[in-house]
Motif scaffolding. Structure first.
Motif, PDB file in Angstrom:
ATOM      1  N   HIS A 125      26.300  32.201  74.415  1.00 20.95           N
ATOM      2  CA  HIS A 125      25.848  33.541  74.034  1.00 20.95           C
ATOM      3  C   HIS A 125      24.408  33.562  73.520  1.00 20.95           C
ATOM      4  O   HIS A 125      23.894  34.626  73.174  1.00 20.95           O
ATOM      5  N   ASN A 126      23.771  32.423  73.483  1.00 24.15           N
ATOM      6  CA  ASN A 126      22.365  32.321  73.078  1.00 24.15           C
ATOM      7  C   ASN A 126      21.504  32.378  74.345  1.00 24.15           C
ATOM      8  O   ASN A 126      21.369  31.391  75.072  1.00 24.15           O
ATOM      9  N   THR A 127      20.923  33.543  74.620  1.00 21.30           N
ATOM     10  CA  THR A 127      20.205  33.754  75.885  1.00 21.30           C
ATOM     11  C   THR A 127      19.018  32.816  76.045  1.00 21.30           C
ATOM     12  O   THR A 127      18.816  32.232  77.120  1.00 21.30           O
ATOM     13  N   ARG A 160      20.391  29.381  76.842  1.00 21.63           N
ATOM     14  CA  ARG A 160      20.995  29.320  78.174  1.00 21.63           C
ATOM     15  C   ARG A 160      19.919  29.283  79.260  1.00 21.63           C
ATOM     16  O   ARG A 160      19.979  28.467  80.199  1.00 21.63           O
ATOM     17  N   GLU A 161      18.925  30.150  79.140  1.00 17.64           N
ATOM     18  CA  GLU A 161      17.837  30.162  80.120  1.00 17.64           C
ATOM     19  C   GLU A 161      16.986  28.898  80.004  1.00 17.64           C
ATOM     20  O   GLU A 161      16.437  28.413  81.004  1.00 17.64           O
TER      21      GLU A 161
END
Length: 453
Positions: free
Chosen positions: A267-269, A272-273
């Motif tokens: 859930h940590n954008t 994750r990216e």
């Protein structure tokens, strides 16, 4: 002790409370910082003595470029296989235990080059590299977050860039050994008056003699670094390491479950990216450094001379690492990442479009702009990761190194085409790194815009 879940990785003592958050490396962590930073040079050596071996094996074992690049598939595949187990091991035990196991695996893989050379088996060499990089996966999964934790959050990305600056020192040593010791001694790289390799025209008996000689030449530096790694194992084993905040929380029973950690990371954008971007960065780096020899070969330059261009590229990379660390005092790291990504993309366009020495110079110039990418992407991705989740978070960023396993074989397949729409295939193949740099630019820009507004 303050335990803010948004702080990311913090040391056991919060330096910013004392008003010294701008201290890059607190004195009490200096010895640990130096020892752990040494590890960056050790895996840099392994990375960059291995890159030119792709071209060496291609000639010596009479392989296609695509098959020879399986060296990189094995090398970086080891990271993908072992990064998560390494993180779980470190979560259960400690950073120091992870370092020691990593060094043991590193040495084991290096010493396996002895039977691999005796068997004259390309598959055995790949297996040896695969096991060696099990060790590197442990070291990188451990060392990167450990360095981030040795001081305040405000200086964590700069601190990692400083430590990572010693990685290209090891890389330069690996390249220099390859260029000055290994490649010049390879009898399989002898050329005729026109610059063409003559190995393929020899009799099978002559080839067999040359293989015995050349495989021994390839084997020796790996055995030597294995001895160095064992010495480092003893030094680390005898040194007391400080506990980080996450290790103290574990001792107090305050850690998240693996399921909670995975949920937090997903859930940590930015995180994750960051993992995806890191995968493309490593792919670009490995493709740029691995196929510089094939690029030069297309211009009639032998392997030993071509490797000198790789050394120049690494020298630029090293100098730029210190320059970029300095610039981060004045320019936001996210913005600098996007700017350097643009510079790398422009140089890559030159390497693709220009056939000749100018194109080779552009290819060398890419390294200047790649210098800050790995540690900066790493630092940005982990900046808002809770200290309890940092070890597993670091593992996925190390696992992203699998990009170095997946894309070089694809580039090798393009190079094997010889020409693409009338353009040299080796030039055209660098469209793959170009795509990677565009993704990096996007990540730097998006992450910068998020903090701006």
């Amino acid at each position: 002790m303050k335990n803010n879940p948004d702080e990311g990785i913090r040391p056991a003592t919060d330096e910013s409370v004392d008003g010294v958050s701008n201290v890059l490396i607190p004195k009490k962590y200096l010895v640990t910082f130096i020892l752990v930073t040494t590890l960056f040079a050790l895996w840099g050596f392994a990375n960059d003595i291995t890159n030119p071996m792709v071209a060496a094996f291609q000639t010596l074992m009479e392989l296609t470029a695509a098959k020879a690049s399986m060296v990189q598939f094995a090398f970086y595949g080891g990271y993908a296989t072992m990064a998560i187990p390494a993180a779980l091991f470190i979560r259960k035990y400690s950073y120091k235990s992870g370092i020691l196991l990593g060094l043991a695996l590193y040495a084991t893989g290096a010493f396996l080059f002895i039977p691999a050379a005796a068997q004259q088996s390309f598959t055995f060499f790949c297996l040896s590299l695969y096991i060696l990089t099990f060790g590197l996966a442990f070291l990188e999964t451990t060392a990167n977050p450990f360095i981030l934790s040795l001081g305040a959050k405000e200086t964590s990305t700069r601190r990692l860039n400083m430590a990572q600056a010693f990685n290209p020192i090891g890389s330069l040593c690996g390249m220099s050994v390859a260029s000055l010791v290994v490649l010049p001694q390879l009898l399989s790289d002898r050329r005729d008056a026109t610059g063409q390799i003559v190995f393929g025209a020899l009799s099978e008996a002559e080839k067999a003699v040359i293989r015995v000689h050349d495989l021994a030449v390839i084997r020796n530096p790996y055995v030597a670094i294995g001895v160095v790694v064992l010495a480092m194992f003893v030094i680390i084993a005898l040194t007391k390491m400080p506990k980080t905040q996450s290790e103290e929380q574990k001792a107090l029973g305050m850690t998240h479950t693996t399921r909670q950690t995975l949920g937090n990371l997903w859930h940590n954008t930015i995180y994750r990216e960051g993992v995806l971007t890191q995968m493309f960065y490593v792919a670009a780096q490995i493709m740029t450094w691995t196929f510089i020899i094939q690029y030069a070969d297309n211009l009639g330059i032998n392997k030993a001379t071509a490797q000198m261009y790789n050394i120049v590229a690494m020298s630029l990379f090293l100098c730029s690492r210190f320059v970029s660390t300095f610039l981060m005092k004045y320019v936001n790291g996210r913005r600098l990442l996007a700017i350097f990504g643009c510079g790398a993309a422009l140089c890559t366009l030159g390497a693709i479009g220009i056939v000749g020495m100018a194109g080779l110079y552009c290819l060398v110039g890419i390294s200047f702009f790649m210098s800050l990418m790995f540690p900066t992407i790493y630092g940005i991705a982990l900046e808002d990761v809770d200290s309890q989740d940092s070890t597993l978070g670091a593992a996925f960023l190390v696992m992203a190194i699998v990009g170095g396993a997946l894309m070089p074989p694809l580039q090798g397949m393009i190079i094997d085409l010889q020409t693409v729409f009338g353009h040299p295939a080796v030039n055209a193949s660098f469209v793959l790194p170009l795509i990677c740099f565009l993704i990096i630019i996007g990540y730097g820009y998006r992450s910068y815009k998020r903090i701006e507004g």
